[in-house]
Motif scaffolding. Structure first.
Motif, PDB file in Angstrom:
ATOM      1  N   THR A 131      48.877   4.634 -18.908  1.00  0.00           N
ATOM      2  CA  THR A 131      48.539   4.401 -17.505  1.00  0.00           C
ATOM      3  C   THR A 131      47.814   3.066 -17.321  1.00  0.00           C
ATOM      4  OG1 THR A 131      46.356   5.452 -17.597  1.00  0.00           O
ATOM      5  CG2 THR A 131      48.274   6.888 -17.224  1.00  0.00           C
ATOM      6  N   LEU A 132      47.788   2.621 -16.079  1.00  0.00           N
ATOM      7  CA  LEU A 132      47.094   1.368 -15.773  1.00  0.00           C
ATOM      8  C   LEU A 132      45.604   1.484 -16.070  1.00  0.00           C
ATOM      9  CD1 LEU A 132      48.841   0.345 -12.410  1.00  0.00           C
ATOM     10  CD2 LEU A 132      49.522  -0.157 -14.773  1.00  0.00           C
ATOM     11  N   ALA A 133      45.020   2.646 -15.756  1.00  0.00           N
ATOM     12  CA  ALA A 133      43.595   2.827 -16.036  1.00  0.00           C
ATOM     13  C   ALA A 133      43.319   2.795 -17.538  1.00  0.00           C
ATOM     14  CB  ALA A 133      43.108   4.150 -15.442  1.00  0.00           C
ATOM     15  N   GLY A 180      58.285  -2.656 -25.871  1.00  0.00           N
ATOM     16  CA  GLY A 180      59.356  -1.721 -26.165  1.00  0.00           C
ATOM     17  C   GLY A 180      59.375  -1.242 -27.589  1.00  0.00           C
ATOM     18  N   SER A 181      58.799  -2.011 -28.496  1.00  0.00           N
ATOM     19  CA  SER A 181      58.781  -1.629 -29.914  1.00  0.00           C
ATOM     20  C   SER A 181      57.395  -1.210 -30.380  1.00  0.00           C
ATOM     21  CB  SER A 181      59.285  -2.795 -30.777  1.00  0.00           C
ATOM     22  OG  SER A 181      58.480  -3.946 -30.585  1.00  0.00           O
ATOM     23  N   THR A 182      56.516  -0.930 -29.431  1.00  0.00           N
ATOM     24  CA  THR A 182      55.145  -0.552 -29.765  1.00  0.00           C
ATOM     25  C   THR A 182      54.881   0.874 -29.312  1.00  0.00           C
ATOM     26  OG1 THR A 182      54.417  -2.845 -29.473  1.00  0.00           O
ATOM     27  CG2 THR A 182      52.713  -1.150 -29.504  1.00  0.00           C
ATOM     28  N   GLU A 183      54.300   1.651 -30.182  1.00  0.00           N
ATOM     29  CA  GLU A 183      53.989   3.039 -29.852  1.00  0.00           C
ATOM     30  C   GLU A 183      52.481   3.229 -29.870  1.00  0.00           C
ATOM     31  OE1 GLU A 183      55.069   7.571 -31.404  1.00  0.00           O
ATOM     32  OE2 GLU A 183      56.170   5.813 -32.141  1.00  0.00           O
ATOM     33  N   PRO A 184      51.924   3.852 -28.822  1.00  0.00           N
ATOM     34  CA  PRO A 184      50.477   4.098 -28.818  1.00  0.00           C
ATOM     35  C   PRO A 184      50.048   4.880 -30.051  1.00  0.00           C
ATOM     36  CG  PRO A 184      51.430   4.551 -26.663  1.00  0.00           C
ATOM     37  CD  PRO A 184      52.578   4.333 -27.596  1.00  0.00           C
ATOM     38  N   GLY A 185      48.902   4.543 -30.581  1.00  0.00           N
ATOM     39  CA  GLY A 185      48.400   5.188 -31.782  1.00  0.00           C
ATOM     40  C   GLY A 185      47.631   6.453 -31.483  1.00  0.00           C
ATOM     41  N   GLY A 186      47.125   7.063 -32.542  1.00  0.00           N
ATOM     42  CA  GLY A 186      46.402   8.309 -32.409  1.00  0.00           C
ATOM     43  C   GLY A 186      45.051   8.167 -31.735  1.00  0.00           C
ATOM     44  N   ASP A 187      44.597   6.918 -31.542  1.00  0.00           N
ATOM     45  CA  ASP A 187      43.302   6.715 -30.893  1.00  0.00           C
ATOM     46  C   ASP A 187      43.427   6.595 -29.376  1.00  0.00           C
ATOM     47  OD1 ASP A 187      44.648   4.321 -30.935  1.00  0.00           O
ATOM     48  OD2 ASP A 187      42.922   3.113 -31.579  1.00  0.00           O
ATOM     49  N   ARG A 188      44.598   6.905 -28.840  1.00  0.00           N
ATOM     50  CA  ARG A 188      44.751   6.871 -27.391  1.00  0.00           C
ATOM     51  C   ARG A 188      43.748   7.830 -26.753  1.00  0.00           C
ATOM     52  NH1 ARG A 188      50.254   8.275 -23.828  1.00  0.00           N
ATOM     53  NH2 ARG A 188      49.296   7.869 -21.782  1.00  0.00           N
ATOM     54  N   GLY A 189      43.094   7.356 -25.707  1.00  0.00           N
ATOM     55  CA  GLY A 189      42.063   8.146 -25.048  1.00  0.00           C
ATOM     56  C   GLY A 189      40.662   7.731 -25.429  1.00  0.00           C
ATOM     57  N   THR A 190      40.524   6.965 -26.520  1.00  0.00           N
ATOM     58  CA  THR A 190      39.230   6.404 -26.896  1.00  0.00           C
ATOM     59  C   THR A 190      39.306   4.885 -26.766  1.00  0.00           C
ATOM     60  OG1 THR A 190      39.845   6.261 -29.232  1.00  0.00           O
ATOM     61  CG2 THR A 190      38.788   8.286 -28.497  1.00  0.00           C
ATOM     62  N   VAL A 191      38.166   4.274 -26.604  1.00  0.00           N
ATOM     63  CA  VAL A 191      38.138   2.828 -26.396  1.00  0.00           C
ATOM     64  C   VAL A 191      38.399   2.103 -27.708  1.00  0.00           C
ATOM     65  CG1 VAL A 191      36.712   0.866 -25.710  1.00  0.00           C
ATOM     66  CG2 VAL A 191      36.603   3.001 -24.413  1.00  0.00           C
ATOM     67  N   SER A 192      39.484   1.350 -27.742  1.00  0.00           N
ATOM     68  CA  SER A 192      39.852   0.523 -28.887  1.00  0.00           C
ATOM     69  C   SER A 192      40.393  -0.786 -28.329  1.00  0.00           C
ATOM     70  CB  SER A 192      40.905   1.226 -29.749  1.00  0.00           C
ATOM     71  OG  SER A 192      41.251   0.434 -30.864  1.00  0.00           O
ATOM     72  N   TYR A 193      39.633  -1.840 -28.490  1.00  0.00           N
ATOM     73  CA  TYR A 193      39.861  -3.114 -27.798  1.00  0.00           C
ATOM     74  C   TYR A 193      41.268  -3.645 -28.049  1.00  0.00           C
ATOM     75  CZ  TYR A 193      38.243  -7.491 -25.682  1.00  0.00           C
ATOM     76  OH  TYR A 193      38.050  -8.571 -24.848  1.00  0.00           O
ATOM     77  N   SER A 194      41.966  -4.013 -26.974  1.00  0.00           N
ATOM     78  CA  SER A 194      43.354  -4.450 -27.090  1.00  0.00           C
ATOM     79  C   SER A 194      43.655  -5.609 -26.148  1.00  0.00           C
ATOM     80  CB  SER A 194      44.307  -3.287 -26.785  1.00  0.00           C
ATOM     81  OG  SER A 194      45.647  -3.729 -26.748  1.00  0.00           O
ATOM     82  N   ASN A 195      43.852  -6.790 -26.709  1.00  0.00           N
ATOM     83  CA  ASN A 195      44.327  -7.918 -25.919  1.00  0.00           C
ATOM     84  C   ASN A 195      45.734  -7.651 -25.382  1.00  0.00           C
ATOM     85  OD1 ASN A 195      42.105  -9.805 -26.240  1.00  0.00           O
ATOM     86  ND2 ASN A 195      42.716  -9.966 -28.372  1.00  0.00           N
ATOM     87  N   PHE A 196      46.544  -6.986 -26.189  1.00  0.00           N
ATOM     88  CA  PHE A 196      47.910  -6.666 -25.796  1.00  0.00           C
ATOM     89  C   PHE A 196      47.923  -5.777 -24.552  1.00  0.00           C
ATOM     90  CE2 PHE A 196      51.869  -4.068 -26.863  1.00  0.00           C
ATOM     91  CZ  PHE A 196      52.736  -5.002 -26.310  1.00  0.00           C
ATOM     92  N   GLY A 197      47.076  -4.757 -24.556  1.00  0.00           N
ATOM     93  CA  GLY A 197      47.010  -3.869 -23.397  1.00  0.00           C
ATOM     94  C   GLY A 197      46.563  -4.587 -22.144  1.00  0.00           C
ATOM     95  N   ALA A 198      45.560  -5.449 -22.252  1.00  0.00           N
ATOM     96  CA  ALA A 198      45.088  -6.202 -21.090  1.00  0.00           C
ATOM     97  C   ALA A 198      46.173  -7.138 -20.568  1.00  0.00           C
ATOM     98  CB  ALA A 198      43.839  -6.997 -21.457  1.00  0.00           C
ATOM     99  N   ALA A 199      46.936  -7.734 -21.491  1.00  0.00           N
ATOM    100  CA  ALA A 199      48.029  -8.619 -21.078  1.00  0.00           C
ATOM    101  C   ALA A 199      49.092  -7.847 -20.303  1.00  0.00           C
ATOM    102  CB  ALA A 199      48.646  -9.286 -22.302  1.00  0.00           C
ATOM    103  N   LEU A 200      49.465  -6.658 -20.801  1.00  0.00           N
ATOM    104  CA  LEU A 200      50.460  -5.844 -20.112  1.00  0.00           C
ATOM    105  C   LEU A 200      49.965  -5.411 -18.735  1.00  0.00           C
ATOM    106  CD1 LEU A 200      51.693  -3.633 -23.079  1.00  0.00           C
ATOM    107  CD2 LEU A 200      53.020  -5.388 -21.876  1.00  0.00           C
ATOM    108  N   LEU A 201      48.688  -5.066 -18.637  1.00  0.00           N
ATOM    109  CA  LEU A 201      48.138  -4.684 -17.334  1.00  0.00           C
ATOM    110  C   LEU A 201      48.274  -5.818 -16.329  1.00  0.00           C
ATOM    111  CD1 LEU A 201      46.492  -2.855 -15.429  1.00  0.00           C
ATOM    112  CD2 LEU A 201      44.423  -3.861 -16.435  1.00  0.00           C
ATOM    113  N   GLY A 202      47.852  -7.017 -16.719  1.00  0.00           N
ATOM    114  CA  GLY A 202      47.921  -8.144 -15.795  1.00  0.00           C
ATOM    115  C   GLY A 202      49.344  -8.478 -15.388  1.00  0.00           C
ATOM    116  N   GLN A 203      50.268  -8.414 -16.338  1.00  0.00           N
ATOM    117  CA  GLN A 203      51.655  -8.708 -16.008  1.00  0.00           C
ATOM    118  C   GLN A 203      52.242  -7.628 -15.097  1.00  0.00           C
ATOM    119  OE1 GLN A 203      52.480 -11.577 -16.514  1.00  0.00           O
ATOM    120  NE2 GLN A 203      51.255 -12.259 -18.274  1.00  0.00           N
ATOM    121  N   ALA A 204      51.820  -6.373 -15.281  1.00  0.00           N
ATOM    122  CA  ALA A 204      52.284  -5.301 -14.413  1.00  0.00           C
ATOM    123  C   ALA A 204      51.790  -5.503 -12.977  1.00  0.00           C
ATOM    124  CB  ALA A 204      51.810  -3.946 -14.953  1.00  0.00           C
ATOM    125  N   LEU A 205      50.521  -5.852 -12.829  1.00  0.00           N
ATOM    126  CA  LEU A 205      49.970  -6.078 -11.492  1.00  0.00           C
ATOM    127  C   LEU A 205      50.637  -7.275 -10.821  1.00  0.00           C
ATOM    128  CD1 LEU A 205      46.194  -5.485 -12.310  1.00  0.00           C
ATOM    129  CD2 LEU A 205      47.803  -3.871 -11.243  1.00  0.00           C
TER     130      LEU A 205
END
Length: 488
Positions: A131-133, A180-205
């Protein structure tokens, strides 16, 4: 034949004397200053050691009053830093991206629980389900970076080794394709710093708004706040004039980071202390577009919570809302205390951490404001010591008992190359620069027994000749690569 001790000592001293002239000289915050003189003096008092710093731009916000000062140099031997000097701000862009999310949520354009695949065309696979959040709060379980291939990992390593642009070639399409070739890891739901995630969020917005990310952040956050000195540089032609030049804490010049795909995470984002002071004042007043992004929503561990891009940390009975940033040649910190009505901005044009300076200016005391050598610093210190001495030690060992000339020649080459690598890659803001001439002295002293033994040694000995020549060729190839690293 016994090696003359006097000759050995003389060779070592001669090498040390030459190396003393060339020894590493890390940058040091100079006496120059502009802007508010009282603030400049306060900043200097907050800097426990000027070594490893070159220039600082600092703002302090107290109610309706904003004070700004520049200290030191924009570049080595260059003009003084001014309050309006542009610096790379790195991950301070992430709160801006979080503010874009909060703004679009308030406008009903997106929902915080909208899936990435529903907002960003082209995203397929499991990563599209986050999700975006989750992206805005580093809870999506995505890796810090999505490099995609062994070649990309090598290029990133090379950029890190040479203080180059680690994000070259990462345009929007490439970042989207990597999802498309990336799968969320087992730490989903906990804070784990991700430049990749922030980049995807900005591009989505940006995709939802129908514009590029640089235009979106300018239109919806920067322009309403009058932040005319802040921009997203997606190529070299967009870099701001009269900007500070970045360097490592050891003094090695660093290339600007450019890569449109990772711009929402902080690549290519430049700002000034004056502009970030406007942002901070508006966040304190609650009037910034998307200011709700700073509302703490999720636990981040270590007395921290996170909203959309903004962290909130507790220090005793005080709460500081903040984010920092780091690139190949810059460090940045922005923090504010709502209860006290006070905020600070600290920008530096080396990789020495400026968070402790910002916390001291916020009157945060104790461990949080104490400077410590981070992992990068310890790695740099280890590289400095290892390369400075290992080459000379290896040559000394070979000179005392080497089997053939090929080995002696190879180790003599590496004694010189290792010194160059230590000079170039070591963090000499952590390790004293006078240690480097000691390594040169060891290598120089080892030359004497090596030369003495040379005439009595065969060209190759021991292993089959083809194996010895192959090893020598590989050693020469790696030495050539090391020379390129030193020269880059």
């Amino acid at each position: 034949m016994r090696t003359p001790i006097v000759l050995t000592v003389a060779a070592g001293l001669a090498a040390a004397a030459v190396a003393a002239v060339l020894k590493p000289e890390p940058p040091q915050l100079g006496p120059q200053q502009t802007g508010d003189a009282d603030l400049a003096a306060t900043v200097r008092a907050a800097v426990d050691d000027p070594e490893g710093l070159r220039g600082l731009a600092v703002a302090v916000i107290e109610g309706d009053r904003i004070r700004v000062a520049g200290l030191g140099e924009r570049a080595r031997g260059g003009p003084v830093v001014e309050p309006g000097t542009p610096f790379e701000i790195g991950s301070i862009a992430k709160p801006l991206t979080g503010m874009l999310l909060a703004r679009q949520v308030a406008a009903g354009a997106v929902g915080p629980d909208d899936r990435l695949a529903a907002v960003l065309p082209g995203v397929t696979g499991p990563a599209g389900e986050v999700t975006l959040a989750e992206l805005a709060s580093h809870r999506a379980g995505l890796p810090r970076l999505a490099l995609g291939s062994a070649g990309a990992m090598v290029r990133t390593w090379w950029a890190a080794s040479t203080a180059g642009n680690a994000y070259a070639g990462y345009d929007v399409d490439r970042v989207v394709a990597a999802a498309g070739s990336t799968e969320p890891g087992g730490d989903r739901g906990t804070v784990s710093y991700s430049n990749f995630g922030a980049a995807l969020l900005g591009q989505a917005l940006a995709a939802r708004a129908g514009v590029g990310y640089p235009e979106l952040v300018r239109r919806d956050v920067l322009s309403p706040l009058g932040m005319t000195g802040t921009l997203a540089a997606t190529d070299a032609g967009h870099l701001p004039p009269r900007r500070a030049e970045g360097a490592t804490a050891a003094g090695r010049s660093a290339d600007p980071w450019l890569g449109a795909g990772y711009a929402p995470a902080g690549v290519g984002i430049w700002s000034t202390a004056e502009d970030l002071a406007r942002l901070t004042a508006a966040m304190l007043a609650g009037t910034a577009p998307g200011a709700d992004a700073a509302t703490p929503r999720f636990d981040a561990g270590d007395d921290r919570r996170i909203g959309y891009g903004w962290f909130t940390s507790r220090h005793g009975d005080r709460e500081i809302v903040w984010h920092n940033g780091g690139t190949g040649g810059f460090r940045a910190y922005l923090g504010f205390d709502r209860a006290a009505g006070r905020g600070v901005v600290v920008l530096g044009n080396t990789t020495r951490d400026v968070d402790p300076i910002g916390l001291r200016l916020l009157d945060v005391r104790g461990d949080a404001a104490d400077e410590s050598t981070g992992l990068d610093g310890w790695i740099g210190a280890a590289l400095a010591l290892a390369f400075t001495f290992l080459g000379g030690l290896s040559l000394w060992s070979t000179a005392r008992g080497g089997q053939d000339r090929v080995t002696v020649l190879s180790d003599a080459t590496w004694a010189v190359v290792s010194l160059g690598l230590g000079h170039r890659l070591g963090d000499w803001s952590v390790v004293p620069g006078w240690i480097w001439p000691l390594g040169a002295a060891l290598a120089g002293a080892a030359v004497v027994p090596a030369v003495q033994r040379w005439r009595g040694l065969p060209l190759v000995a021991g292993a089959p000749p083809w194996r010895r020549w192959t090893g020598a060729a590989l050693s020469a190839a790696f030495a050539a690569l090391a020379v390129v690293v030193i020269a880059a």
